[in-house]
Structures are given as C-alpha cells and as structure tokens.
Design an enzyme around this catalytic site. Structure first.
Site, PDB file in Angstrom:
ATOM      1  N   THR A 126      11.858  -0.017  -5.647  1.00  0.00           N
ATOM      2  CA  THR A 126      12.623   1.148  -5.179  1.00  0.00           C
ATOM      3  C   THR A 126      12.972   1.093  -3.687  1.00  0.00           C
ATOM      4  O   THR A 126      14.143   1.066  -3.315  1.00  0.00           O
ATOM      5  CB  THR A 126      11.834   2.436  -5.471  1.00  0.00           C
ATOM      6  OG1 THR A 126      10.534   2.296  -4.918  1.00  0.00           O
ATOM      7  CG2 THR A 126      11.712   2.677  -6.971  1.00  0.00           C
ATOM      8  N   ASP A 216       7.749 -10.393  -0.996  1.00  0.00           N
ATOM      9  CA  ASP A 216       7.188  -9.044  -0.992  1.00  0.00           C
ATOM     10  C   ASP A 216       5.751  -9.256  -1.457  1.00  0.00           C
ATOM     11  O   ASP A 216       5.473  -9.304  -2.653  1.00  0.00           O
ATOM     12  CB  ASP A 216       7.971  -8.134  -1.934  1.00  0.00           C
ATOM     13  CG  ASP A 216       7.368  -6.742  -2.009  1.00  0.00           C
ATOM     14  OD1 ASP A 216       6.222  -6.561  -1.535  1.00  0.00           O
ATOM     15  OD2 ASP A 216       8.027  -5.840  -2.547  1.00  0.00           O
ATOM     16  N   PHE A 450      12.963  10.012  -7.855  1.00  0.00           N
ATOM     17  CA  PHE A 450      11.746  10.226  -8.641  1.00  0.00           C
ATOM     18  C   PHE A 450      10.659  10.960  -7.869  1.00  0.00           C
ATOM     19  O   PHE A 450       9.828  11.636  -8.451  1.00  0.00           O
ATOM     20  CB  PHE A 450      11.203   8.888  -9.170  1.00  0.00           C
ATOM     21  CG  PHE A 450      10.852   7.899  -8.090  1.00  0.00           C
ATOM     22  CD1 PHE A 450      11.835   7.094  -7.543  1.00  0.00           C
ATOM     23  CD2 PHE A 450       9.557   7.787  -7.612  1.00  0.00           C
ATOM     24  CE1 PHE A 450      11.525   6.185  -6.541  1.00  0.00           C
ATOM     25  CE2 PHE A 450       9.238   6.882  -6.611  1.00  0.00           C
ATOM     26  CZ  PHE A 450      10.229   6.085  -6.068  1.00  0.00           C
TER      27      PHE A 450
HETATM   28  C1  LIG Z   1       4.390  -0.165  -2.387  1.00  0.00           C
HETATM   29  C2  LIG Z   1       5.360  -1.256  -2.434  1.00  0.00           C
HETATM   30  C3  LIG Z   1       6.283  -1.461  -1.409  1.00  0.00           C
HETATM   31  C4  LIG Z   1       6.443  -0.510  -0.251  1.00  0.00           C
HETATM   32  O1  LIG Z   1       5.309  -0.370   0.487  1.00  0.00           O
HETATM   33  P1  LIG Z   1       4.890   1.068   1.152  1.00  0.00           P
HETATM   34  O2  LIG Z   1       3.640   0.735   1.879  1.00  0.00           O
HETATM   35  O3  LIG Z   1       4.696   2.030   0.027  1.00  0.00           O
HETATM   36  O4  LIG Z   1       5.997   1.479   2.049  1.00  0.00           O
HETATM   37  C5  LIG Z   1       7.127  -2.540  -1.523  1.00  0.00           C
HETATM   38  N1  LIG Z   1       7.089  -3.375  -2.580  1.00  0.00           N
HETATM   39  C6  LIG Z   1       6.216  -3.206  -3.591  1.00  0.00           C
HETATM   40  C7  LIG Z   1       6.209  -4.140  -4.734  1.00  0.00           C
HETATM   41  C8  LIG Z   1       5.335  -2.143  -3.558  1.00  0.00           C
HETATM   42  O5  LIG Z   1       4.495  -1.958  -4.583  1.00  0.00           O
END
Ligand SMILES: *Cc1c(COP(=O)(O)O)cnc(C)c1O
Length: 458
Positions: A126, A216, A450
């Site tokens: 998201t 990520d 959401f």
């Molecule tokens: C939680 C999450 C993020 C964003 O990180 P925040 O610390 O919530 O800003 C990005 N990518 C994935 C896969 C995540 O689960």
C-alpha cells in the site's frame, strides 16, 4: 519418531492485562467504528491481530538500551551503533534512519523516480506503491501467477516472473525502469517468501540492463527462514548468513523496524551508491530530521539496533514462525479456507471462499473481519478490495484476486493458548457463515482508504 517440541526461547518478565468485553459491548464498539477494525479502540480489543507492525514485545536488552539514548540533535552515538549493526548484518554501505518504513519509501521514490517511469515489483504494498505513484511512476505487478491463487502450494509464491518483467522492459524500455522493488516476504500475498535463486536470476537479468534492485526488507529474516527450510543448499546456513546474502544481491533497501526488528517505531533507508546517498541525506532533512536521527529519538535507534541482532537469531525465528504455523495447522484441520502454504507473519483467510454468497463489491473480507471481532473480540484486518483502493485514471475499484482477512501475529506477545482461542472463534464464525451480510461503504478517504473508511451493514 520421538516427539520433539519447541518452545519460546524467552520467558516472561512483565505482563500487560487484557480487558474482556461482552457481545453487547462489541456490537456497539463495531457500530461506532463503522465496521472498520482500524477504527476500534485498542482497549475494546481482546487479542489484537490487526498488524505485526510495531506491536512486538521488546526484550530486556532493548528496554535497557532505551536508557542509553544519546539525545543529542546531531551525531548521537546510538546512530553510529545502528550504522555499525546495519553494515554488519545487512552489508549496506550507507544508512539513513527514518521514522518508519514509509519515510524511507518517500525518500527512495523521490531520488530514484522521474515522472513517467515504471516500477515493477513482486506485488504492491500500500504505502510503497503510493509513494512511487506520488513521485510520478506507475507500478506494475510482476509476481508469479501462483501468488494470486490462495490454494497453490508453490514454496516461493513471492517470486518474480522474469518473463513479465522482460515484457515491461520491451514495452517501456529499460531506461524507464529505475529499479525493481523486491519485497521479502510479500505481505499482500500472505507473507510469502521469494527464493534466493529467483533473486539471483533477477540480479543477473537487471544487471545487464542497468536496472537497480531495491529491497523492501521489512520481513527479511522471516524470508530467510523459508529459504533455510525450503531451498536446496541452505539447510545448514544460519538466518544471519542468508539475510546478508539477500542484501548482497541488491543496491539498497527500505526497512520498517516495526516488523522483523522488534521495535515499536523506526525504520531506515540503506544505499550503496555514494551519489544517491548524498541526495537522500539532503532530502531526509526536509521530511524526517537530520540524517543522524531521521525522526527517531536516540533511544529508538538503540532499541532497533539490538532488535536487528535479535531478529536474525535462528531460535527466535523458528519460534516466531512456528507459532504462526501452529495457528495455520489448526485452521487447516478445521477446513477453514486460508492461504497455503502459511506465510511468515500471519494467517490469511480467503474471504471469497469463506463467504461465497457475497460479491466483491459487498466487501466480504471487511465484513468477515467485523464478524470475527463481534464473536470474540479478536481484531483482524481486511486485505482485499478496500485495501487495493481505486485506479486513479478510471476511478473504479481495483479488483484484487485475493480477498483476504489477515490475522497478523505480533512477535513474542501472545501464547499458544491465545492461538487456540483465536482458532475456536473462527470456527464458530465459519459455522454461521451463511448468515453473514455484506457491507456498504458510507465514507471513503482519498488516500489509503482502508485505514479510515466507514461502512454499514447492507
Ligand atoms: C509495514 C510495511 C511497509 C511500511 O512500513 P511502515 O513502518 O509501516 O511505514 C512497507 N512494506 C511492507 C511490506 C510493510 O509490511
């Protein structure tokens, strides 16, 4: 075979008492929250599976570290320790702390993306996709098809389909693709891992085209566990070794410390390129804070550094994922339709199969999450059409294949007995599933709807 049970590699030093609620109280709380579990008050929740983000229990070492916060505006010693830990465990050259993962996503998107660019990824996340879009790019999902099928037992449903990527390269040209965004594990696919072989193949393919690979790495230790368990040649390698190998195949990463790293707040951007690091250090001052704190207190950086070390401990990861699998096995035994194989950070119920009488526009996963809360006070969340949002060009909903309710398990917080209570609640709801009605959206925010959308029963 003699039985060989495992147990949590920790004991409990402090407890937080839970409030029990009555069905009447829960019904009222749900109405007030517009049937959106994000809008419930935490004190009305018995077992909170909304997210594993920032909800972990810190260790005594982490808490002790909080007392060692060097709260200098610039050059805090906790920053230097964090930098050292990131270099040692992840191998990246440069570190920029951010208040959480999305802070890093914002900066990465701004320094890498030009208007009209294309960013491929193994399924969207998201906040990640939104930052890419806000920077002027279009996101393309290049995950393998198996990821969209909740019952397909592929061991690495987070893998990238190199053919899909190749098609994008042919269509738009490599110079329009600044980087491929690789998630470990893939949250939206149900916490599914990507294999080392696939990351290597991706690296080989992108290297010759000059396309960067950005990770990520929010749940990289959990991904490493699946590689250790399932991939040829990794059985004897430690989680720490596998984690570092993944990072070595990429050019940089965004990280949310709120997941793997066992802290309540924190994140970072890591980069190998000196020039990009300079740009990012400059931008972080605008959005987060000076490049040696990035929106975090010194104590937060200290706790995150210790959390990173704890997160790659083999016994820790085995117990963490072991607990998720325990709940998954229970639900599978009850024939509840869930995403299989079970992923790293939670159980994902297939709401299309659970509630086949509802159309996707009646928000089946949202309705099911509300129903589970009403039954037992267990808070889950929607990962389906509401989370997917709308296509900016056409204004229509995105219609994701997967319409899921996510039961995310916080790390080191709940016991096996809590898992039993959760599974029993879901079984009760499943028995009464035909009576569950769909929802209608009565308030829709523009961004990441959401979180704040409101509904009523149809
Ligand atoms: C939680 C999450 C993020 C964003 O990180 P925040 O610390 O919530 O800003 C990005 N990518 C994935 C896969 C995540 O689960």
């Amino acid at each position: 075979m003699p039985k060989h049970s495992w147990a949590e590699p920790f004991k409990i030093k402090m407890v937080e008492l839970l409030k029990m609620t009555t069905p009447q109280q829960r019904k009222k709380a749900l109405q007030q929250a517009g049937y959106n579990t994000f809008l419930l008050k935490s004190e009305d929740v018995y077992i909170d599976l909304l997210t594993d983000s920032g909800t972990s229990a810190m260790s005594d070492q982490q808490w002790a570290g909080m007392m060692l916060g060097d709260e200098a505006y610039a050059g805090s010693k906790n920053f230097y320790r964090l930098e050292e830990v990131v270099k040692k465990y992840y191998g990246f050259k440069h570190l920029i702390p951010t208040h959480q993962g999305r802070g890093a996503e914002n900066i990465l998107s701004q320094i890498m993306i030009k208007k009209g660019d294309v960013v491929p990824g193994n399924m969207y996340f998201t906040t990640t996709r939104l930052h890419q879009e806000l920077a002027g790019a279009t996101f393309y999902d290049v995950i393998i098809d198996e990821a969209h099928d909740s019952s397909n037992l592929h061991p690495f449903k987070g893998n990238i389909d190199i053919n899909k990527l190749d098609k994008l390269v042919k269509k738009f040209g490599a110079n329009k693709i600044p980087y491929v965004c690789v998630a470990t594990t893939v949250n939206m696919a149900g916490g599914q891992p990507i294999s080392m072989a696939n990351i290597k193949e991706l690296r080989k393919y992108t290297a010759k085209l000059g396309i960067k690979v950005m990770l990520d790495m929010t749940r990289i230790a959990e991904n490493a566990y699946f590689i250790q368990q399932r991939e040829e040649g990794y059985k004897r390698k430690s989680i720490a070794t596998i984690v570092k190998e993944i990072c070595s195949l990429t050019d940089g990463a965004t990280f949310s410390g709120k997941k793997d790293a066992l802290v309540n707040i924190g994140g970072f951007l890591a980069l190998n390129d000196d020039k990009k690091f300079e740009e990012a250090s400059n931008l972080v001052v605008v959005y987060e804070g000076l490049h040696t704190y990035g929106g975090l207190a010194g104590r937060d950086m200290e706790a995150m550094a210790t959390g990173i070390i704890e997160s790659v401990n083999d016994d820790h990861i085995r117990a963490r994922i072991g607990q998720v699998l325990y709940l998954g096995d229970k639900l599978n035994e009850m024939n509840i339709p869930i995403v299989n194989p079970v992923g790293g950070h939670g159980i994902f119920i297939d709401a299309k199969k659970f509630l086949p009488h509802l159309k996707q526009t009646q928000f089946p996963a949202q309705a099911l999450a509300a129903e589970i809360y009403e039954d037992s006070g267990v808070r889950t969340m929607e990962r389906g059409i509401v989370s997917a949002g709308r296509n900016k060009k056409t204004g229509d909903h995105y219609y994701p294949e997967l319409e899921l309710v996510r039961l995310t398990i916080p790390r080191r917080v709940y016991t096996q007995a809590h898992m039993d209570v959760i599974s029993e609640s879901i079984e009760r709801v499943y028995k009464n599933r035909e009576k569950i009605k769909g929802l209608e959206m009565i308030y829709e925010p523009t961004y990441l709807r959401f979180f704040q959308a409101r509904f009523k029963k149809r």
